[in-house]
Structure formats: structure tokens, C-alpha cells
Design an enzyme around this catalytic site. Structure first.
Site, PDB file in Angstrom:
ATOM      1  N   ASP A 283       0.848  -1.187   0.000  1.00 52.63           N
ATOM      2  CA  ASP A 283       0.000   0.000   0.000  1.00 52.63           C
ATOM      3  C   ASP A 283       0.886   1.241   0.000  1.00 52.63           C
ATOM      4  O   ASP A 283       2.122   1.144   0.110  1.00 52.63           O
ATOM      5  CB  ASP A 283      -0.933   0.004   1.214  1.00 52.63           C
TER       6      ASP A 283
ATOM      7  N   SER B 166     -15.333  -4.915 -10.526  1.00 53.17           N
ATOM      8  CA  SER B 166     -16.466  -4.122 -10.053  1.00 53.17           C
ATOM      9  C   SER B 166     -17.704  -4.414 -10.889  1.00 53.17           C
ATOM     10  O   SER B 166     -17.613  -4.709 -12.078  1.00 53.17           O
ATOM     11  CB  SER B 166     -16.144  -2.627 -10.147  1.00 53.17           C
TER      12      SER B 166
ATOM     13  N   TYR C 247     -13.870   4.725 -14.761  1.00 54.30           N
ATOM     14  CA  TYR C 247     -13.908   3.633 -13.780  1.00 54.30           C
ATOM     15  C   TYR C 247     -14.436   2.347 -14.415  1.00 54.30           C
ATOM     16  O   TYR C 247     -13.766   1.301 -14.345  1.00 54.30           O
ATOM     17  CB  TYR C 247     -14.738   4.031 -12.563  1.00 54.30           C
TER      18      TYR C 247
END
Length: 254
Positions: free
Chosen positions: A34, A113, A153
Site C-alpha cells: 500500500d 467491479s 472507472y
């Protein structure tokens, strides 16, 4: 079986943090990746950051990696979606293929997604799948200039799903015993979605775009459990799949 080592990107928050906790409870060693608060601190938005992250993970795993789960991503409209959501996943995972191939039970899962079912920018998707980051960013810039930034996205997640399905059966993956799958969540209860849910008008728009008749919104832990199974040794034959963890949204929309 000896202790497994799994790399998790986006481990400091959201789904990545939930998965990291779950895997560690199962006795699995997690190498978190991260921007902060992780075993490997790296920026997956840059080519050099991806290389550095893959090298650091490989070193931490002593050259043999049992799994990779990519939870890192951004929902802020802009070119960063292409850099992180697509290339930050595909290049990182690809760089770790040699270490995965040395494991007795290697597994990979990437977070997609439900938005991949929405309209995408064809030029962005095509450039991503061609592996041309410069062209993908140029196409993204055109979309932003045209007022279509919100298409980036679904474009990044659609391209990611197509990459995973294609790659899963290419040489060095299925024939090396490495399942590669996508988990596509619906609306997940995180700080990122809290403001949308709190606004009645935005909540109505969101619920229309992502209808979830089965048990409503997800918690990060709900997605983490599916990811944990897909990167477990028990997953012997599932590969190239997009698993919708979405309360029925994809079924309703399609």
C-alpha cells in the site's frame, strides 16, 4: 501444508484490510502492499513503483509466492483510474508470475467491479488490453476533456476483467497451475460510499444503478471471504471467471 504467503495490495484499508485480517486469522502470512501502513510501501500508479513492489514482495516471500490479491484501486474520476486500477494490477501480477509458478498451490484474484457492466470508453479499454499505457492515458484525457471522466472507472474495470479472462488460459498460467479470477463487488460499505448513502438523492441514483435485492449493501468482510476462497488450495478448477458478489445486481441489470 506449510504456511502460505499471500500478497495483498490495498492492504491498509477497505476490502484489502478486511482480507488481510481474515487471512492472518487463518494462519496465512500476508505481505501487504500500500501507499502507507504496509509491509511493502509502494506506488502502483507508476511503472517503477510496480516493479519495486513486485521485487519487494518476491524478496519477502523468499522467491516463492502462494497467492496474490489486488484490492488497490481508486474511484476518483481521472487518469489515476487507468494507472492504478488497470496497469497497477496487471503489471504487478504479471511481474509476480515467476514466484507464483514456484508454489505448489499458487492462486490469484483481482478485484473488479459491478461497474464493468456499465458503458465503457472503447478507446481506453482497447489501449489497456494492448498494454499501451501511454495510449490509454491519452484516450482517458480525451474522455475527461469531453466530460466523460466517469466512464473511466467502468473502463478500467471492464478492461481488467477481460485481461484476467484472457490471461488465465495463456501459457504460464492455467498450465502452470495458477488459477486467475476476478471478484466484482456491488456497493461496499466503506468511507468512500458513506457520503453517497447519506445523501437521499445520491442513494436513489446509486440504488438504481446497482440494485442489490439480496441482503443489500456489502461489508468489506463479505467480499474478503470470497477472495480468500479463490486464493485457497481448495480452489482447484475455477479460473478465468468474474464472480459477482453483488446481491444480485448483475442478474437484475442484465
Amino acid at each position: 501444508m506449510s504456511e502460505r504467503t499471500i500478497a495483498v495490495t490495498g492492504s491498509a484499508s477497505g476490502i484489502g484490510a478486511a482480507l488481510t485480517s481474515l487471512l492472518r486469522e487463518q494462519g496465512i502470512r500476508v505481505v501487504g502492499v500500500d501507499l502507507r501502513d504496509a509491509e511493502v510501501v509502494a506506488d502502483l500508479a507508476t511503472p517503477s513503483g510496480r516493479v519495486a513492489a513486485a521485487e519487494a514482495v518476491t524478496a519477502a516471500a523468499d522467491g516463492v509466492l502462494d497467492g496474490v490479491v489486488t484490492c488497490a484501486g481508486t474511484s476518483v474520476p481521472g487518469e489515476l483510474m487507468v494507472k492504478v486500477n488497470y496497469f497497477g494490477t496487471t503489471e504487478f501480477v504479471s511481474a509476480l508470475q515467476p514466484a507464483l509458478a514456484k508454489s505448489s498451490a499458487p492462486r490469484v484474484a483481482v478485484v473488479g467491479s459491478i461497474s464493468a457492466t456499465q458503458r465503457a470508453d472503447d478507446a481506453v479499454v482497447a489501449a489497456c488490453l494492448a498494454g499501451d499505457e501511454s495510449a490509454a492515458l491519452a484516450a482517458a484525457a480525451v474522455a475527461i476533456a469531453d466530460g466523460r471522466a466517469r466512464q473511466l472507472y467502468p473502463s478500467s474495470k471492464s478492461a481488467l476483467a477481460r485481461w484476467a479472462r484472457r490471461t488465465s488460459v495463456e501459457d504460464g498460467w492455467a498450465n502452470a497451475g495458477i488459477p486467475l479470477n476476478v471478484v466484482a463487488p456491488g456497493v461496499v460499505l466503506t468511507p468512500m460510499t458513506a457520503a453517497l448513502i447519506a445523501d437521499p438523492a445520491m442513494k436513489q441514483v446509486m440504488d438504481a444503478a446497482v440494485p442489490m435485492p439480496l441482503n443489500g449493501y456489502l461489508r468489506p468482510e463479505d467480499v474478503a471471504r470470497v477472495l480468500a476462497f479463490l486464493v485457497s488450495p481448495e480452489n482447484s478448477h475455477i479460473t478465468g471467471q468474474v464472480v459477482y458478489v453483488d446481491g444480485g445486481a448483475e442478474a437484475v441489470l442484465r
